[in-house]
Design a protein around this motif. Structure first.
Motif, mmCIF file in Angstrom:
data_model
loop_
_atom_site.group_PDB
_atom_site.id
_atom_site.type_symbol
_atom_site.label_atom_id
_atom_site.label_comp_id
_atom_site.label_asym_id
_atom_site.label_seq_id
_atom_site.Cartn_x
_atom_site.Cartn_y
_atom_site.Cartn_z
ATOM 1 N N ASN A 1 58.317 -30.856 7.895
ATOM 2 C CA ASN A 1 57.238 -31.094 7.186
ATOM 3 C C ASN A 1 56.875 -30.326 6.121
ATOM 4 O OD1 ASN A 1 56.744 -32.206 9.200
ATOM 5 N ND2 ASN A 1 54.644 -30.644 10.024
ATOM 6 N N ALA A 2 57.908 -29.210 5.972
ATOM 7 C CA ALA A 2 57.863 -28.493 4.019
ATOM 8 C C ALA A 2 58.092 -29.678 2.703
ATOM 9 C CB ALA A 2 58.346 -27.457 4.004
ATOM 10 N N GLN A 3 58.617 -30.458 3.884
ATOM 11 C CA GLN A 3 59.942 -31.681 2.558
ATOM 12 C C GLN A 3 58.760 -32.733 1.737
ATOM 13 O OE1 GLN A 3 62.815 -33.255 3.601
ATOM 14 N NE2 GLN A 3 64.064 -31.989 4.355
ATOM 15 N N GLY A 4 57.376 -32.926 3.372
ATOM 16 C CA GLY A 4 57.011 -33.863 3.252
ATOM 17 C C GLY A 4 55.478 -33.135 2.084
ATOM 18 N N ILE A 5 55.366 -32.218 2.363
ATOM 19 C CA ILE A 5 53.627 -31.291 2.111
ATOM 20 C C ILE A 5 54.140 -31.582 0.580
ATOM 21 C CG2 ILE A 5 52.618 -29.594 1.739
ATOM 22 C CD1 ILE A 5 52.953 -29.837 4.852
ATOM 23 N N ALA A 6 55.275 -30.896 0.528
ATOM 24 C CA ALA A 6 55.625 -30.823 -1.341
ATOM 25 C C ALA A 6 55.716 -31.929 -1.989
ATOM 26 C CB ALA A 6 56.940 -29.721 -1.457
ATOM 27 N N ILE A 7 56.196 -33.048 -1.033
ATOM 28 C CA ILE A 7 56.866 -34.170 -2.207
ATOM 29 C C ILE A 7 55.184 -34.784 -2.577
ATOM 30 C CG2 ILE A 7 57.085 -36.642 -2.396
ATOM 31 C CD1 ILE A 7 59.330 -35.905 -0.413
ATOM 32 N N LEU A 8 54.050 -34.619 -0.912
ATOM 33 C CA LEU A 8 52.990 -34.863 -1.767
ATOM 34 C C LEU A 8 51.669 -34.339 -2.486
ATOM 35 C CD1 LEU A 8 52.206 -35.662 2.217
ATOM 36 C CD2 LEU A 8 52.400 -37.605 0.719
ATOM 37 N N ASP A 9 51.743 -32.846 -2.653
ATOM 38 C CA ASP A 9 51.403 -31.979 -3.447
ATOM 39 C C ASP A 9 52.185 -32.362 -4.726
ATOM 40 O OD1 ASP A 9 49.926 -31.186 -1.377
ATOM 41 O OD2 ASP A 9 50.822 -29.369 -0.938
ATOM 42 N N SER A 10 53.181 -32.680 -5.697
ATOM 43 C CA SER A 10 54.080 -32.582 -6.271
ATOM 44 C C SER A 10 53.669 -33.858 -7.044
ATOM 45 C CB SER A 10 54.990 -32.738 -6.441
ATOM 46 O OG SER A 10 55.940 -33.772 -5.617
ATOM 47 N N LEU A 11 52.402 -34.983 -6.093
ATOM 48 C CA LEU A 11 52.292 -36.549 -7.174
ATOM 49 C C LEU A 11 50.768 -36.531 -7.017
ATOM 50 C CD1 LEU A 11 54.534 -38.597 -4.864
ATOM 51 C CD2 LEU A 11 55.347 -38.119 -7.374
ATOM 52 N N GLY A 12 50.460 -35.216 -6.615
ATOM 53 C CA GLY A 12 48.809 -35.417 -7.058
ATOM 54 C C GLY A 12 47.672 -35.675 -5.947
ATOM 55 N N TYR A 13 48.513 -35.411 -4.424
ATOM 56 C CA TYR A 13 47.487 -35.510 -2.934
ATOM 57 C C TYR A 13 47.452 -34.013 -2.877
ATOM 58 C CZ TYR A 13 48.879 -39.987 -2.770
ATOM 59 O OH TYR A 13 49.848 -41.643 -3.422
ATOM 60 N N LYS A 14 46.278 -33.927 -1.872
ATOM 61 C CA LYS A 14 46.205 -32.716 -1.494
ATOM 62 C C LYS A 14 46.194 -33.099 0.097
ATOM 63 C CE LYS A 14 42.746 -29.357 -0.825
ATOM 64 N NZ LYS A 14 44.071 -27.811 -0.771
ATOM 65 N N ALA A 15 47.730 -33.009 0.275
ATOM 66 C CA ALA A 15 48.373 -32.921 1.344
ATOM 67 C C ALA A 15 47.526 -31.889 3.102
ATOM 68 C CB ALA A 15 49.685 -32.496 2.271
ATOM 69 N N PRO A 16 46.867 -32.524 4.410
ATOM 70 C CA PRO A 16 46.107 -31.755 4.784
ATOM 71 C C PRO A 16 47.462 -31.053 6.147
ATOM 72 C CG PRO A 16 46.960 -34.279 5.801
ATOM 73 C CD PRO A 16 47.256 -34.097 4.818
ATOM 74 N N ILE A 17 47.315 -30.058 5.790
ATOM 75 C CA ILE A 17 48.620 -29.455 6.253
ATOM 76 C C ILE A 17 48.455 -29.453 7.911
ATOM 77 C CG2 ILE A 17 49.918 -26.913 6.284
ATOM 78 C CD1 ILE A 17 49.005 -27.065 3.004
ATOM 79 N N ASN A 18 47.564 -28.880 7.866
ATOM 80 C CA ASN A 18 46.735 -28.082 9.014
ATOM 81 C C ASN A 18 47.179 -29.810 10.218
ATOM 82 O OD1 ASN A 18 46.969 -25.213 9.796
ATOM 83 N ND2 ASN A 18 45.229 -25.441 8.112
ATOM 84 N N ALA A 19 46.345 -30.486 9.596
ATOM 85 C CA ALA A 19 46.707 -31.673 10.722
ATOM 86 C C ALA A 19 48.452 -32.360 10.691
ATOM 87 C CB ALA A 19 45.521 -32.675 9.412
ATOM 88 N N LEU A 20 49.078 -32.013 9.841
ATOM 89 C CA LEU A 20 50.255 -32.842 9.532
ATOM 90 C C LEU A 20 51.190 -32.382 10.485
ATOM 91 C CD1 LEU A 20 51.031 -33.207 5.931
ATOM 92 C CD2 LEU A 20 49.840 -35.375 7.511
ATOM 93 N N THR A 21 50.288 -30.307 11.051
ATOM 94 C CA THR A 21 51.216 -29.763 12.422
ATOM 95 C C THR A 21 50.638 -29.680 13.532
ATOM 96 O OG1 THR A 21 51.775 -27.786 10.315
ATOM 97 C CG2 THR A 21 51.099 -27.465 12.735
ATOM 98 N N THR A 22 49.354 -30.519 13.801
ATOM 99 C CA THR A 22 48.587 -30.440 15.233
ATOM 100 C C THR A 22 49.037 -32.032 15.106
ATOM 101 O OG1 THR A 22 46.624 -29.894 14.126
ATOM 102 C CG2 THR A 22 46.888 -31.135 15.743
ATOM 103 N N TRP A 23 48.960 -33.702 14.418
ATOM 104 C CA TRP A 23 49.505 -34.816 15.342
ATOM 105 C C TRP A 23 51.090 -34.367 14.959
ATOM 106 C CZ3 TRP A 23 47.198 -37.783 17.463
ATOM 107 C CH2 TRP A 23 45.470 -37.940 16.503
ATOM 108 N N SER A 24 51.754 -33.578 14.665
ATOM 109 C CA SER A 24 53.415 -33.043 14.730
ATOM 110 C C SER A 24 54.117 -32.432 16.099
ATOM 111 C CB SER A 24 53.922 -32.542 14.161
ATOM 112 O OG SER A 24 54.233 -32.608 12.560
ATOM 113 N N GLY A 25 52.940 -32.027 16.634
ATOM 114 C CA GLY A 25 52.737 -31.382 18.337
ATOM 115 C C GLY A 25 52.263 -32.460 18.557
ATOM 116 N N ILE A 26 50.524 -32.865 18.874
ATOM 117 C CA ILE A 26 50.775 -33.812 19.435
ATOM 118 C C ILE A 26 51.759 -35.300 19.988
ATOM 119 C CG2 ILE A 26 48.905 -36.042 20.396
ATOM 120 C CD1 ILE A 26 47.316 -34.273 18.903
ATOM 121 N N GLY A 27 52.467 -35.893 18.640
ATOM 122 C CA GLY A 27 52.423 -36.346 18.751
ATOM 123 C C GLY A 27 55.210 -36.106 19.862
#
Length: 400
Positions: A240-266
């Motif tokens: 997740n840290a890789q994906g978030i860092a890549i998104l942030d570096s390209l100007g996106y604001k990654a939904p950090i807690n949502a990504l953790t939530t859906w990682s847990g649900i998935g």
């Protein structure tokens, strides 16, 4: 009703050839190298064909729907798949623990991910890591993909050499490259030459839908203590840290807690089909989020296309696996490396262009080293030691 029509028109417009191609490359990468790791772990663990098929079904079906849902909701190119180092850990764990006990560890890991998301601990964790150090870890993860470009040419000089040459020529001659994206030209030449030299054959009887199994977990404290923490680390601090860092570096604001939530649900859904933890896929996010995928606000469509392919692969896993196995892994590595080339360049620039250069350097080198401790891989330890050394040698950067 008017808003619905506008939304529909917006979704079906602004698609680009390069965005679709990047989605295809991300999919192709995800169903080759990472899949082979899963198959190898299943073999090491002595799993039956039915369990292995169900495992593959879950990680791609759940990943596909999660990718489509998150990408469309947040309008960001978010690739959801499964933790690759986690698949390696599962193989070694299955040697000494029963399959159902391992499923129990999956469930426990999923619940912990949801607790971490609810308490918003992920955001706190991410805010403590300076971006250059995070990008140093991502650069260390991605650099081998770049190196594989040249190693692959040595393995298949004619096919891979011609593929690389076409990519470079289309990149150089921008007028032609505007009509034929370099990576698309490379794919076409690569597969044409491959079919001429060694045609891909498959058994048509394998073209049938995958039937997954449902498995009930058992809970063993020894298995949970051995597998849960390493899985948590691979999901949050590596993948997740890789994906978030890549998104942030390209100007996106990654939904950090949502990504953790859906990682847990998935991950929780995966566990009942015999599959391990879901997470954000760093390299695949890098491919679909690249600037070549089109205008920033429409790059999520590249992820949607990849998600659809994910689902189709899961539904017809047996057939597609047979076809994919006919493609040399070196050609896949070459195409993935070419697709990640600009992402790697941008990550390296972000790592060493400003502050925290010492920390970023050590993080980069340790991540590359494949150093493993306590069954936890080098990307995590790269960040740990990188931050520690940066705090000692670069205190002024932390103060600023």
């Amino acid at each position: 009703m008017k808003n619905v029509i506008l939304t529909s028109e917006s979704f079906f417009s602004n698609w680009t050839i390069q965005g679709v191609v990047n989605g295809f490359i991300a999919w192709l990468f995800g169903v080759t190298g990472p899949l082979l790791i899963v198959l190898n772990s299943a073999e090491i663990g002595g799993l039956s064909d039915s369990i292995t098929t169900s495992w593959i079904f879950a990680i791609y079906i759940v990943g596909g729907f999660s990718t489509i849902g998150l990408s469309m909701y947040y309008k960001q190119p978010i690739a959801v798949a499964f933790t690759i180092p986690g698949a390696v850990l599962v193989g070694t764990t299955l040697v000494n623990h029963s399959f159902t006990d391992v499923l129990g560890a999956y469930v426990f890991t999923s619940l912990l991910l949801l607790v971490i998301a609810v308490t918003k601990s992920t955001s706190v964790f991410m805010s403590l890591i300076p971006l250059p150090i995070m990008m140093g870890m991502v650069s260390g993860v991605l650099l081998p993909f770049g190196l594989n470009i040249f190693m692959s040419v040595l393995e298949l000089p004619l096919i891979n050499g011609a593929t690389l040459l076409v990519f470079l020529l289309l990149t150089l001659y921008k007028r032609i490259g505007a009509f034929i994206p370099p990576i698309l030209g490379a794919i076409v030449i690569g597969f044409v030459l491959l079919c001429l030299e060694q045609p891909i054959s498959f058994n048509s009887n394998s073209f049938e839908m995958t039937v997954p199994g449902i498995f009930l977990p058992t809970f063993n404290l020894s298995t949970i203590s051995e597998l849960t923490i390493p899985l948590l680390v691979t999901v949050i601090a590596i993948q997740n840290a890789q994906g978030i860092a890549i998104l942030d570096s390209l100007g996106y604001k990654a939904p950090i807690n949502a990504l953790t939530t859906w990682s847990g649900i998935g991950s929780l859904v995966n566990s009942f089909f015999g599959a391990h933890s879901a997470c954000i896929a760093g390299p695949m996010t890098g491919i679909i989020a690249d600037k070549t995928s089109g205008i920033k606000q429409y790059r999520y469509k590249s992820a949607v296309f990849m998600g659809v392919l994910w689902i189709l692969f899961g539904l017809f896993a047996g057939f597609v696996i047979e076809v994919i196995r006919g493609i040399p892994i070196s050609l896949i590595q070459l195409l993935a490396g070419l697709a990640l080339l600009m992402v790697l360049k941008n990550c390296l620039v972000a790592s060493f262009a400003s502050k925290f250069q010492m920390g970023a350097l050590f993080t980069f080198m340790i991540t590359l080293s494949d150093f493993t401790l306590l069954n936890i891989g080098s990307p995590f330890w790269g960040m740990v030691f990188g931050i520690s050394l940066s705090f000692i040698f670069e205190k002024n950067d932390f103060r600023k």
